[in-house]
Write a protein that holds these residues in place. Structure first.
Motif, PDB file in Angstrom:
ATOM      1  N   LEU A 277       0.855  -1.185   0.000  1.00  0.00           N
ATOM      2  CA  LEU A 277       0.000   0.000   0.000  1.00  0.00           C
ATOM      3  C   LEU A 277       0.889   1.232   0.000  1.00  0.00           C
ATOM      4  O   LEU A 277       1.755   1.385   0.863  1.00  0.00           O
ATOM      5  N   THR A 278       0.682   2.118  -0.979  1.00  0.00           N
ATOM      6  CA  THR A 278       1.384   3.394  -0.974  1.00  0.00           C
ATOM      7  C   THR A 278       0.423   4.479  -0.511  1.00  0.00           C
ATOM      8  O   THR A 278      -0.748   4.485  -0.894  1.00  0.00           O
ATOM      9  N   ARG A 279       0.941   5.404   0.313  1.00  0.00           N
ATOM     10  CA  ARG A 279       0.089   6.422   0.945  1.00  0.00           C
ATOM     11  C   ARG A 279       0.683   7.821   0.806  1.00  0.00           C
ATOM     12  O   ARG A 279       0.507   8.661   1.691  1.00  0.00           O
ATOM     13  N   GLY A 280       1.381   8.073  -0.298  1.00  0.00           N
ATOM     14  CA  GLY A 280       1.953   9.393  -0.499  1.00  0.00           C
ATOM     15  C   GLY A 280       2.898   9.776   0.616  1.00  0.00           C
ATOM     16  O   GLY A 280       3.803   9.022   0.992  1.00  0.00           O
ATOM     17  N   ALA A 281       2.681  10.946   1.184  1.00  0.00           N
ATOM     18  CA  ALA A 281       3.566  11.464   2.224  1.00  0.00           C
ATOM     19  C   ALA A 281       3.528  10.640   3.500  1.00  0.00           C
ATOM     20  O   ALA A 281       4.428  10.752   4.342  1.00  0.00           O
ATOM     21  N   ALA A 282       2.521   9.784   3.673  1.00  0.00           N
ATOM     22  CA  ALA A 282       2.430   8.952   4.876  1.00  0.00           C
ATOM     23  C   ALA A 282       3.309   7.718   4.801  1.00  0.00           C
ATOM     24  O   ALA A 282       3.527   7.048   5.813  1.00  0.00           O
ATOM     25  N   GLY A 283       3.828   7.387   3.608  1.00  0.00           N
ATOM     26  CA  GLY A 283       4.718   6.246   3.475  1.00  0.00           C
ATOM     27  C   GLY A 283       3.992   4.946   3.190  1.00  0.00           C
ATOM     28  O   GLY A 283       2.766   4.866   3.252  1.00  0.00           O
TER      29      GLY A 283
ATOM     30  N   VAL B 282       4.703  -4.418   7.730  1.00  0.00           N
ATOM     31  CA  VAL B 282       5.771  -3.424   7.848  1.00  0.00           C
ATOM     32  C   VAL B 282       5.224  -2.080   7.405  1.00  0.00           C
ATOM     33  O   VAL B 282       4.537  -1.984   6.380  1.00  0.00           O
ATOM     34  N   GLU B 283       5.508  -1.036   8.174  1.00  0.00           N
ATOM     35  CA  GLU B 283       5.106   0.326   7.837  1.00  0.00           C
ATOM     36  C   GLU B 283       6.314   1.231   7.937  1.00  0.00           C
ATOM     37  O   GLU B 283       7.086   1.154   8.906  1.00  0.00           O
ATOM     38  N   LEU B 284       6.513   2.080   6.934  1.00  0.00           N
ATOM     39  CA  LEU B 284       7.613   3.028   6.940  1.00  0.00           C
ATOM     40  C   LEU B 284       7.090   4.435   6.661  1.00  0.00           C
ATOM     41  O   LEU B 284       6.146   4.596   5.882  1.00  0.00           O
ATOM     42  N   PRO B 285       7.714   5.459   7.242  1.00  0.00           N
ATOM     43  CA  PRO B 285       7.370   6.831   6.832  1.00  0.00           C
ATOM     44  C   PRO B 285       7.949   7.122   5.465  1.00  0.00           C
ATOM     45  O   PRO B 285       8.913   6.481   5.029  1.00  0.00           O
ATOM     46  N   ALA B 286       7.366   8.072   4.768  1.00  0.00           N
ATOM     47  CA  ALA B 286       7.941   8.499   3.492  1.00  0.00           C
ATOM     48  C   ALA B 286       9.290   9.150   3.740  1.00  0.00           C
ATOM     49  O   ALA B 286       9.527   9.778   4.780  1.00  0.00           O
ATOM     50  N   GLU B 287      10.197   8.992   2.778  1.00  0.00           N
ATOM     51  CA  GLU B 287      11.490   9.657   2.896  1.00  0.00           C
ATOM     52  C   GLU B 287      11.312  11.156   2.673  1.00  0.00           C
ATOM     53  O   GLU B 287      10.586  11.575   1.769  1.00  0.00           O
ATOM     54  N   PRO B 288      11.979  11.988   3.473  1.00  0.00           N
ATOM     55  CA  PRO B 288      11.884  13.435   3.254  1.00  0.00           C
ATOM     56  C   PRO B 288      12.549  13.816   1.941  1.00  0.00           C
ATOM     57  O   PRO B 288      13.662  13.378   1.635  1.00  0.00           O
ATOM     58  N   VAL B 289      11.835  14.594   1.135  1.00  0.00           N
ATOM     59  CA  VAL B 289      12.356  14.972  -0.171  1.00  0.00           C
ATOM     60  C   VAL B 289      11.658  16.250  -0.619  1.00  0.00           C
ATOM     61  O   VAL B 289      10.498  16.496  -0.257  1.00  0.00           O
TER      62      VAL B 289
ATOM     63  N   ALA C 115      11.990   0.180  -2.082  1.00  0.00           N
ATOM     64  CA  ALA C 115      10.957   0.746  -2.954  1.00  0.00           C
ATOM     65  C   ALA C 115      10.606   2.174  -2.551  1.00  0.00           C
ATOM     66  O   ALA C 115      10.343   3.034  -3.408  1.00  0.00           O
ATOM     67  N   ASN C 116      10.612   2.439  -1.251  1.00  0.00           N
ATOM     68  CA  ASN C 116      10.326   3.779  -0.740  1.00  0.00           C
ATOM     69  C   ASN C 116      11.355   4.777  -1.246  1.00  0.00           C
ATOM     70  O   ASN C 116      11.031   5.904  -1.660  1.00  0.00           O
ATOM     71  N   ARG C 117      12.613   4.357  -1.249  1.00  0.00           N
ATOM     72  CA  ARG C 117      13.686   5.230  -1.735  1.00  0.00           C
ATOM     73  C   ARG C 117      13.525   5.508  -3.228  1.00  0.00           C
ATOM     74  O   ARG C 117      13.724   6.637  -3.688  1.00  0.00           O
TER      75      ARG C 117
END
Length: 317
Positions: free
Chosen positions: A211-217, A227-234, A283-285
């Motif tokens: 699941l992709t959630r934009g700025a929520a990661g 597994v849940e990750l925050p979005a990388e700051p960019v 994938a997040n990166r």
């Protein structure tokens, strides 16, 4: 070999922040995924349609420059999507599109049968007459290849949500890996949360759901855990192609984990929590790199650190 099946088109991008800079770029979710996996070191085919016109030549040049082998069918003009960017860089689309694989059946079938992984989704999975050809090709992949599906819904093209839901579930049931955005799932299943939908989709057969959630990661779900990750700051240039880059990196990362194809299917089903975390981060990166520059411009291998050796090692028996 990775075979991607789906539409190619030209994105005509209009940015109100730069009104004199209307740009045209090759695009389409499946095309972006094919380019993304090729840039990450995998041999890639794209089963698609475009015409021998100005935009079609632009698409062909882009694919060949990125090392993607093209299998082309259909007779309609090259499709276009006019994207208007908002103040946050997010895009809304108006489409002039057709989807048809007439004339490509035999080479497409040969490519699928020779591949370890097959990916499809987006307009190719809902728009006739090509959508039925895609289902047939997934069936032909059989047990030889793993399959991934990213619905990437376009309500402007397929507004009948009940029909789209039924079609999406056919593709989910045919897949080992599914990926969707929170916006996709909120439109398709407004009565439940996106994660509840992914859990229901896992019950239909896939081994991994993202699941992709934009700025929520992102969130990754499997039968082994979550597994849940925050979005990388960019600093965001725009979000065009970010989800496709995530999907391409998910496939490439699973390749590093030897979890694609018939030989990798059991490893896909048994991914450990640390492997899921490494896969999500990879994938997040990739998505963050794409957001940092204009248009659908996925990263190359050198821009992403490989999955850690400790994660890619098989557990001792």
């Amino acid at each position: 070999m990775i075979t991607v099946i789906g539409e190619s088109l030209v994105d005509i991008i209009s940015d109100p922040r730069r009104p004199r800079e209307v740009q045209a770029h090759p695009g389409g979710s499946p095309l972006n995924v094919a380019v993304g996996v090729a840039r990450l070191g995998l041999a890639a085919n794209l089963v698609t349609h475009f015409a021998e016109d100005r935009y079609g030549l632009m698409i062909e040049e882009h694919l060949l420059a990125n090392g993607v082998t093209v299998i082309r069918g259909g007779n309609a003009p090259t499709s276009t999507a006019t994207a208007t960017l908002g103040t946050d860089g997010a895009a809304t689309y108006v489409f002039d599109i057709g989807w048809d694989l007439t004339g490509a059946t035999l080479p497409a079938l040969a490519a699928v049968e020779a591949s370890s992984h097959v990916h499809t989704g987006s307009i190719a999975a809902v728009l006739g007459p090509g959508d039925q050809s895609v289902l047939g090709l997934l069936a032909a992949a059989g047990e030889r290849a793993t399959v991934s599906y990213d619905p990437n819904f376009r309500p402007a093209i397929s507004p009948e949500v009940n029909a789209v839901r039924e079609q999406a579930e056919r593709f989910v049931a045919a897949s080992d890996i599914v990926k969707a955005s929170d916006e996709d799932l909120a439109w398709l299943y407004p009565h439940r949360t996106p994660e509840e939908t992914l859990e229901a989709w896992l019950d239909l057969g896939p081994s991994l759901a993202a699941l992709t959630r934009g700025a929520a990661g992102p969130v990754l779900l499997s039968r082994q855990g979550r597994v849940e990750l925050p979005a990388e700051p960019v600093t965001v240039a725009d979000t065009v192609g970010a989800g496709d880059s995530f999907m391409a990196a998910l496939i490439a990362g699973l390749g590093q984990l030897e979890a694609l194809g018939a030989a990798g299917r059991q490893r896909l089903r048994a991914l450990r929590p640390e492997q899921l975390s490494a896969l999500a981060a990879y994938a997040n990166r990739a998505a963050a790199v794409t957001c940092s520059r204009p248009g659908a411009d996925p990263p190359h291998t050198a821009e992403l650190a490989p999955l850690a050796a400790a994660v890619t090692q098989r557990p001792s028996l």
